[in-house]
Motif scaffolding. Structure first.
Motif, PDB file in Angstrom:
ATOM      1  N   VAL A  69       2.889  -7.468  49.082  1.00 40.69           N
ATOM      2  CA  VAL A  69       3.253  -8.332  47.960  1.00 40.69           C
ATOM      3  C   VAL A  69       2.085  -9.229  47.534  1.00 40.69           C
ATOM      4  CG1 VAL A  69       4.869 -10.054  47.069  1.00 40.69           C
ATOM      5  CG2 VAL A  69       5.674  -8.320  48.692  1.00 40.69           C
ATOM      6  N   LYS A 116      12.871  -4.887  49.497  1.00 44.15           N
ATOM      7  CA  LYS A 116      12.767  -6.180  48.801  1.00 44.15           C
ATOM      8  C   LYS A 116      11.330  -6.459  48.382  1.00 44.15           C
ATOM      9  CE  LYS A 116      16.706  -8.118  51.325  1.00 44.15           C
ATOM     10  NZ  LYS A 116      17.145  -9.039  52.409  1.00 44.15           N
ATOM     11  N   GLN A 117      10.376  -6.130  49.253  1.00 47.72           N
ATOM     12  CA  GLN A 117       8.973  -6.354  48.912  1.00 47.72           C
ATOM     13  C   GLN A 117       8.542  -5.483  47.737  1.00 47.72           C
ATOM     14  OE1 GLN A 117       6.731  -5.758  52.533  1.00 47.72           O
ATOM     15  NE2 GLN A 117       7.597  -7.566  53.537  1.00 47.72           N
ATOM     16  N   GLU A 120       9.993  -6.840  44.500  1.00 45.75           N
ATOM     17  CA  GLU A 120       9.312  -8.045  44.030  1.00 45.75           C
ATOM     18  C   GLU A 120       8.070  -7.680  43.223  1.00 45.75           C
ATOM     19  OE1 GLU A 120       7.463 -12.252  45.769  1.00 45.75           O
ATOM     20  OE2 GLU A 120       8.807 -11.047  47.017  1.00 45.75           O
ATOM     21  N   LYS A 123       9.061  -6.235  39.790  1.00 42.74           N
ATOM     22  CA  LYS A 123       9.439  -7.273  38.836  1.00 42.74           C
ATOM     23  C   LYS A 123       8.208  -7.963  38.270  1.00 42.74           C
ATOM     24  CE  LYS A 123      14.056  -8.297  40.666  1.00 42.74           C
ATOM     25  NZ  LYS A 123      14.911  -9.303  41.354  1.00 42.74           N
TER      26      LYS A 123
END
Length: 278
Positions: A69, A116-117, A120, A123
């Motif tokens: 990330v 989730k990473q 992120e 997005k």
């Protein structure tokens, strides 16, 4: 087309074994990307690095978050500043896998830290770029000898008469790495932008794929221990379906995916194994 590649795992001491002119050492752990930033006239940058082991992403979250990330977004900021189109290889793990065929319009709901990473970063790209490619991939595999992808790693164990454990309650749709490369190249060449899902041509239980591989190479299916995914000691929950609807990307690329059986034939050829199969 001029292409520059990066590498990490070989280490700087192995530069003599690589094409020095077209390879750049990149350590995403430290976030040292000055050499890349000095490159001029880049049109696309393909992001295929990262810590992808699901358990490692959770158990070493600080490290995985820095690589997957923080430093990835730092490099993406450079792309935005330099008008470089990012091509980001994401994952179907951004979905919860409750349904067999998540589409590009399906709402992401990752179950794991890894998912989730990746979401992120997705997005960030969607919010900061007008032109981009995001490819959400299922299980990617190769056919080269000892490449440690799903089918060759199983075959390596079968050849040693070792047993494998394969989940019978998780469905996957493996996609051949050369199909991923061909489709990515065509999307870039034809100026397609946006988010795309890409899974393989067949969806089945992990254990069923293992049984098919054993049968193709005439190994005893007794070498396969069918288990629940919950019996394998994972700390992160896996989606029941690691598969997606690939209609959009196949329509726009015009590519026909390589059948699993044809990939088995390629594996046999690369291993020098003669099989009596059409």
């Amino acid at each position: 087309m001029r292409i520059k590649g990066t590498y990490y795992s070989n280490g700087p001491g192995d530069l003599d074994k690589l094409d020095k002119e077209n390879r750049i050492y990149l350590d995403m752990k430290r976030g040292d990307m000055e050499e890349i930033k000095r490159l001029k006239d880049l049109e696309y940058m393909i992001f295929c690095h990262g810590i992808s082991d699901i358990e490692t992403c959770r158990n070493k979250r600080e490290l995985s978050y820095a690589v997957n990330v923080t430093n990835t977004i730092n490099l993406l900021r450079h792309c935005r500043h330099s008008s470089i189109v990012p091509v980001y290889l994401s994952t179907t793990m951004v979905f919860d896998g409750e349904t067999e065929s998540s589409s590009e319009s399906s709402d992401p709901n990752p179950l794991s830290e890894y998912g989730k990473q990746k979401l992120e970063v997705e997005k960030f790209i969607a919010d900061n770029f007008e032109k981009y490619l995001i490819l959400r991939l299922t299980k990617v595999f190769g056919v080269e000898k000892y490449d440690k992808s799903i089918f060759t790693s199983w075959l390596d164990k079968f050849m040693q008469k070792e047993k494998i454990a394969a989940a019978s309650d998780v469905f996957i749709s493996p996609v051949y790495v050369m199909d991923v490369i061909r489709i990515t190249e065509l999307l870039m060449k034809n100026n397609h932008f946006g988010s795309y899902n890409l899974g393989g041509p067949e969806i089945s239980r992990i254990s069923d794929f293992a049984i098919r591989l054993a049968g193709f190479f005439d190994y005893d299916s007794g070498l396969i221990r069918e288990v629940s995914i919950n019996d394998l000691g994972f700390t992160e929950k896996r989606p029941r379906f690691n598969s997606v609807d690939s209609t959009k990307i196949l329509r726009e690329s015009g590519i026909k995916l390589t059948a699993i059986r044809d990939c088995f034939n390629l594996i046999a050829e690369n291993y020098g194994i003669k099989v009596n199969r059409p």
